[in-house]
Design a protein around this motif. Sequence first.
Motif, PDB file in Angstrom:
ATOM      1  N   THR A 132      12.809   3.978 -53.220  1.00 50.22           N
ATOM      2  CA  THR A 132      12.636   5.026 -54.229  1.00 50.22           C
ATOM      3  C   THR A 132      11.416   5.838 -53.860  1.00 50.22           C
ATOM      4  O   THR A 132      10.368   5.289 -53.518  1.00 50.22           O
ATOM      5  CB  THR A 132      12.443   4.427 -55.639  1.00 50.22           C
ATOM      6  N   LYS A 136       6.476   9.564 -59.604  1.00 48.59           N
ATOM      7  CA  LYS A 136       5.961   8.457 -60.412  1.00 48.59           C
ATOM      8  C   LYS A 136       6.239   7.081 -59.820  1.00 48.59           C
ATOM      9  O   LYS A 136       5.515   6.130 -60.114  1.00 48.59           O
ATOM     10  CB  LYS A 136       6.555   8.524 -61.829  1.00 48.59           C
ATOM     11  N   LEU A 137       7.285   6.966 -59.008  1.00 47.22           N
ATOM     12  CA  LEU A 137       7.648   5.651 -58.466  1.00 47.22           C
ATOM     13  C   LEU A 137       7.892   5.747 -56.971  1.00 47.22           C
ATOM     14  O   LEU A 137       8.707   6.557 -56.518  1.00 47.22           O
ATOM     15  CB  LEU A 137       8.902   5.121 -59.169  1.00 47.22           C
ATOM     16  N   SER A 139       8.584   3.127 -53.688  1.00 49.56           N
ATOM     17  CA  SER A 139       8.777   1.771 -53.187  1.00 49.56           C
ATOM     18  C   SER A 139       9.468   1.831 -51.826  1.00 49.56           C
ATOM     19  O   SER A 139      10.339   2.667 -51.594  1.00 49.56           O
ATOM     20  CB  SER A 139       9.595   0.913 -54.161  1.00 49.56           C
ATOM     21  N   ILE A 174       5.436  -1.502 -53.814  1.00 46.00           N
ATOM     22  CA  ILE A 174       5.871  -0.679 -54.941  1.00 46.00           C
ATOM     23  C   ILE A 174       4.633  -0.132 -55.635  1.00 46.00           C
ATOM     24  O   ILE A 174       3.665  -0.858 -55.862  1.00 46.00           O
ATOM     25  CB  ILE A 174       6.761  -1.474 -55.930  1.00 46.00           C
ATOM     26  N   ASP A 175       4.652   1.168 -55.934  1.00 46.54           N
ATOM     27  CA  ASP A 175       3.533   1.857 -56.578  1.00 46.54           C
ATOM     28  C   ASP A 175       4.115   2.676 -57.729  1.00 46.54           C
ATOM     29  O   ASP A 175       4.895   3.605 -57.495  1.00 46.54           O
ATOM     30  CB  ASP A 175       2.821   2.757 -55.561  1.00 46.54           C
ATOM     31  N   HIS A 176       3.750   2.315 -58.961  1.00 46.47           N
ATOM     32  CA  HIS A 176       4.376   2.928 -60.133  1.00 46.47           C
ATOM     33  C   HIS A 176       3.306   3.561 -61.023  1.00 46.47           C
ATOM     34  O   HIS A 176       2.386   2.877 -61.486  1.00 46.47           O
ATOM     35  CB  HIS A 176       5.150   1.885 -60.932  1.00 46.47           C
ATOM     36  N   LYS A 177       3.414   4.842 -61.226  1.00 42.68           N
ATOM     37  CA  LYS A 177       2.532   5.570 -62.134  1.00 42.68           C
ATOM     38  C   LYS A 177       3.159   5.544 -63.522  1.00 42.68           C
ATOM     39  O   LYS A 177       4.086   6.301 -63.820  1.00 42.68           O
ATOM     40  CB  LYS A 177       2.342   7.006 -61.645  1.00 42.68           C
ATOM     41  N   LYS A 178       2.644   4.661 -64.378  1.00 47.07           N
ATOM     42  CA  LYS A 178       3.247   4.476 -65.707  1.00 47.07           C
ATOM     43  C   LYS A 178       2.904   5.628 -66.645  1.00 47.07           C
ATOM     44  O   LYS A 178       3.703   5.987 -67.522  1.00 47.07           O
ATOM     45  CB  LYS A 178       2.766   3.157 -66.310  1.00 47.07           C
ATOM     46  N   SER A 183      -1.660   3.125 -63.652  1.00 41.21           N
ATOM     47  CA  SER A 183      -0.641   2.827 -62.634  1.00 41.21           C
ATOM     48  C   SER A 183      -0.837   1.406 -62.140  1.00 41.21           C
ATOM     49  O   SER A 183      -1.919   0.813 -62.286  1.00 41.21           O
ATOM     50  CB  SER A 183      -0.742   3.804 -61.459  1.00 41.21           C
ATOM     51  N   LYS A 185       0.300  -1.377 -58.729  1.00 44.74           N
ATOM     52  CA  LYS A 185       0.782  -1.452 -57.355  1.00 44.74           C
ATOM     53  C   LYS A 185       0.900  -2.915 -56.946  1.00 44.74           C
ATOM     54  O   LYS A 185       0.093  -3.752 -57.355  1.00 44.74           O
ATOM     55  CB  LYS A 185      -0.193  -0.712 -56.424  1.00 44.74           C
TER      56      LYS A 185
END
Length: 250
Positions: A132, A136-137, A139, A174-178, A183, A185
């Motif tokens: 992905t 915002k996401l 991976s 995986i790095d997700h900006k909530k 965020s 990781k």
Amino acid sequence: MMRLFLGALLLLPFSLFASVKFANESEVSVVQTSGNSVVETYNAKTLSKWEITKRTYSLGAHYTLGTSENVDEVTGEKKNVESARNWDVNAKYEQKLTKALSGFLGIMFEGNEYTGIKQRENYDLGGKHFITKTDKLNSFYELGVRYTVERTVVRDKDNEDVFNYTKGRFYYEIDHKKSETFSYKFWLEYLPNFTETEDYLINAEPSVAFVINSSFSLKTAYKIMYDNVPNIEGNKYTDTILSTSLIAKF
């Protein structure tokens, strides 16, 4: 491998420098205690990336130093004694093949005498697949092979201290900006050793980051490093680092 990496740099058309996208992320943390125990730990890390059309070049490094105050039992004199020191310098060339797939070459020099590694040279070749990739996401995973030249602190029973290994490498991130201010990781790395099958490594790090402003963030991370065959007899299999760092991005 080093020649291949340098050769890739030479293929870069200088006319493309006008369209270079540059990004840097650097972090620093300092821990100091006083009173009954006096301990100081310093950690610095930086990563720079240059994106030029379908190519990405990156250069990174980190350095950790820890000292503690000990009292000489004979003289009563207080001395600062080094208790931790590890470092690495790395470079990587990545070529985009399709929207989701890339190939890469990498080189890393690292050392950690407290785990028995005077210097370790790693040469990587592999592929990267994005699962992905949005604002915002993000991976992806990497699969590749690694050739390692390892210089150890302690010689083995044959009086050798330089060893060559062929390894595999699996890496997932995986790095997700909530939200705009928060965020998380997580990354995991598995390094099987094809030369010495029992001597594999597993590294992982979950972290969370809180945005202060457009340039600075606070990050808390817990890094885990597992060595199934420690280089120094009696060493523990697992090392961990819990850190809170100030991150600067530009």
